[in-house]
Scaffold this motif. Structure first.
Motif, short mmCIF file in Angstrom:
data_model
loop_
_atom_site.label_atom_id
_atom_site.label_comp_id
_atom_site.label_asym_id
_atom_site.label_seq_id
_atom_site.Cartn_x
_atom_site.Cartn_y
_atom_site.Cartn_z
N CYS A 31 42.16 44.39 44.91
CA CYS A 31 42.27 42.86 43.55
C CYS A 31 42.73 43.07 42.24
CB CYS A 31 40.09 42.68 43.01
SG CYS A 31 39.61 42.58 44.23
N THR A 32 43.68 41.94 41.91
CA THR A 32 44.15 41.76 40.74
C THR A 32 43.31 42.00 39.60
OG1 THR A 32 45.75 40.52 41.92
CG2 THR A 32 46.17 40.18 39.35
N VAL A 33 43.30 42.85 39.22
CA VAL A 33 42.50 43.06 37.55
C VAL A 33 43.34 43.46 36.10
CG1 VAL A 33 40.09 44.37 38.32
CG2 VAL A 33 42.38 45.75 37.68
N LEU A 34 44.82 43.27 36.85
CA LEU A 34 45.79 43.13 35.93
C LEU A 34 46.40 42.60 35.80
CD1 LEU A 34 45.95 47.26 34.94
CD2 LEU A 34 44.38 45.33 33.72
N SER A 35 47.31 42.05 34.89
CA SER A 35 48.59 41.31 35.18
C SER A 35 49.76 41.90 35.50
CB SER A 35 49.26 39.74 34.36
OG SER A 35 49.19 41.18 33.18
N ASP A 36 51.16 41.50 35.65
CA ASP A 36 52.23 41.95 35.93
C ASP A 36 52.14 43.18 34.24
OD1 ASP A 36 52.20 42.00 38.34
OD2 ASP A 36 54.08 40.61 38.00
N ALA A 37 51.95 42.32 33.13
CA ALA A 37 52.53 42.73 31.91
C ALA A 37 50.82 43.39 31.37
CB ALA A 37 52.90 41.29 31.02
N GLY A 38 50.17 44.32 32.14
CA GLY A 38 49.27 45.30 31.89
C GLY A 38 47.59 44.37 31.08
N LYS A 39 48.34 42.81 31.32
CA LYS A 39 47.08 42.50 30.44
C LYS A 39 45.71 42.43 31.83
CE LYS A 39 49.73 39.15 27.56
NZ LYS A 39 49.73 37.46 27.14
N LEU A 40 44.50 41.86 30.84
CA LEU A 40 43.43 42.00 31.77
C LEU A 40 43.04 40.53 32.37
CD1 LEU A 40 40.18 43.65 29.45
CD2 LEU A 40 41.33 44.59 31.85
N MET A 41 43.21 40.59 33.42
CA MET A 41 42.63 39.29 34.09
C MET A 41 41.01 38.71 34.59
SD MET A 41 45.93 39.23 35.00
CE MET A 41 46.67 37.58 35.78
N LEU A 42 40.06 39.28 34.26
CA LEU A 42 39.36 39.24 33.93
C LEU A 42 38.40 40.05 33.16
CD1 LEU A 42 38.59 40.55 38.19
CD2 LEU A 42 39.16 38.18 37.66
N TRP A 43 37.24 38.80 32.58
CA TRP A 43 36.46 39.25 31.74
C TRP A 43 34.99 40.20 31.82
CZ3 TRP A 43 37.59 39.00 26.34
CH2 TRP A 43 39.31 37.95 26.73
N ASP A 44 34.92 39.24 33.31
CA ASP A 44 33.56 40.77 34.11
C ASP A 44 34.21 39.71 35.54
OD1 ASP A 44 32.36 37.84 34.06
OD2 ASP A 44 30.96 38.26 32.54
N VAL A 70 41.72 34.43 46.56
CA VAL A 70 42.54 34.50 45.44
C VAL A 70 42.62 35.32 44.68
CG1 VAL A 70 42.88 33.06 43.40
CG2 VAL A 70 42.44 31.82 45.20
N VAL A 71 41.76 36.48 44.00
CA VAL A 71 41.39 37.69 43.31
C VAL A 71 42.49 38.95 44.22
CG1 VAL A 71 40.07 38.72 41.96
CG2 VAL A 71 40.01 36.57 41.99
N CYS A 72 41.46 38.45 45.85
CA CYS A 72 41.80 39.90 46.11
C CYS A 72 42.39 39.74 47.13
CB CYS A 72 40.23 40.50 46.71
SG CYS A 72 39.22 41.01 45.01
N PRO A 73 43.70 38.98 47.40
CA PRO A 73 44.50 38.78 48.79
C PRO A 73 44.93 40.28 49.03
CG PRO A 73 45.42 38.51 47.05
CD PRO A 73 44.88 38.44 46.27
N ASP A 74 44.61 40.20 50.49
CA ASP A 74 44.77 41.64 51.41
C ASP A 74 43.71 42.93 51.26
OD1 ASP A 74 46.50 40.02 52.83
OD2 ASP A 74 47.57 40.96 51.39
N ILE A 112 42.25 33.38 30.50
CA ILE A 112 43.95 32.28 30.78
C ILE A 112 44.75 33.18 31.44
CG2 ILE A 112 44.91 31.15 29.54
CD1 ILE A 112 42.44 30.22 29.15
N ASP A 113 44.96 34.23 30.92
CA ASP A 113 46.68 34.65 32.25
C ASP A 113 46.21 34.32 33.50
OD1 ASP A 113 48.45 35.29 29.90
OD2 ASP A 113 47.04 37.01 29.52
N ALA A 114 44.70 34.89 33.83
CA ALA A 114 44.30 35.32 35.24
C ALA A 114 44.40 33.57 35.77
CB ALA A 114 43.10 36.06 35.47
N GLU A 115 44.00 32.65 35.44
CA GLU A 115 43.43 31.12 35.25
C GLU A 115 45.17 31.00 35.87
OE1 GLU A 115 41.55 28.82 32.52
OE2 GLU A 115 39.44 29.90 32.36
N ARG A 116 46.28 30.99 35.32
CA ARG A 116 46.91 30.42 35.86
C ARG A 116 47.36 30.68 37.28
NH1 ARG A 116 49.00 31.54 29.76
NH2 ARG A 116 48.56 29.03 28.51
N LEU A 117 47.79 32.76 37.01
CA LEU A 117 48.48 33.22 38.13
C LEU A 117 46.87 32.36 39.29
CD1 LEU A 117 49.56 35.32 39.87
CD2 LEU A 117 48.10 36.47 39.44
N PHE A 118 46.17 33.08 39.34
CA PHE A 118 45.24 32.49 40.82
C PHE A 118 45.40 31.11 40.63
CE2 PHE A 118 42.52 35.65 38.99
CZ PHE A 118 43.40 37.17 39.50
#
Length: 70
Positions: A32-45, A25-29, A51-57
């Protein structure tokens, strides 16, 4: 690791349950998705999503497993 994930998937299939790999889910292919398209962090650790990552994932999980919560 991908080896551990493969074992977990095989075990889930044998038990006839859905297995959702967090890595898939986090690392397709393996990208890894660590930033959203808007540049927000997707992972705390390594284990906690923002919250943004929860929606996307969550959307990715629903796309990959339609009806998983039925």
């Amino acid at each position: 690791s991908y080896a551990r994930t493969a074992w977990q998937k095989e075990s889930a299939e044998a038990a006839v349950v859905a297995f959702v790999s967090k890595e898939a889910v986090v690392c397709p292919d393996r990208t890894c998705t660590v930033l959203s398209d808007a540049g927000k962090l997707m992972l705390w650790d390594a284990s906690h999503w923002t919250i943004d990552a929860e929606r996307l994932f969550g959307e990715r999980i629903l796309e990959a497993f339609p009806g998983i919560f039925d």
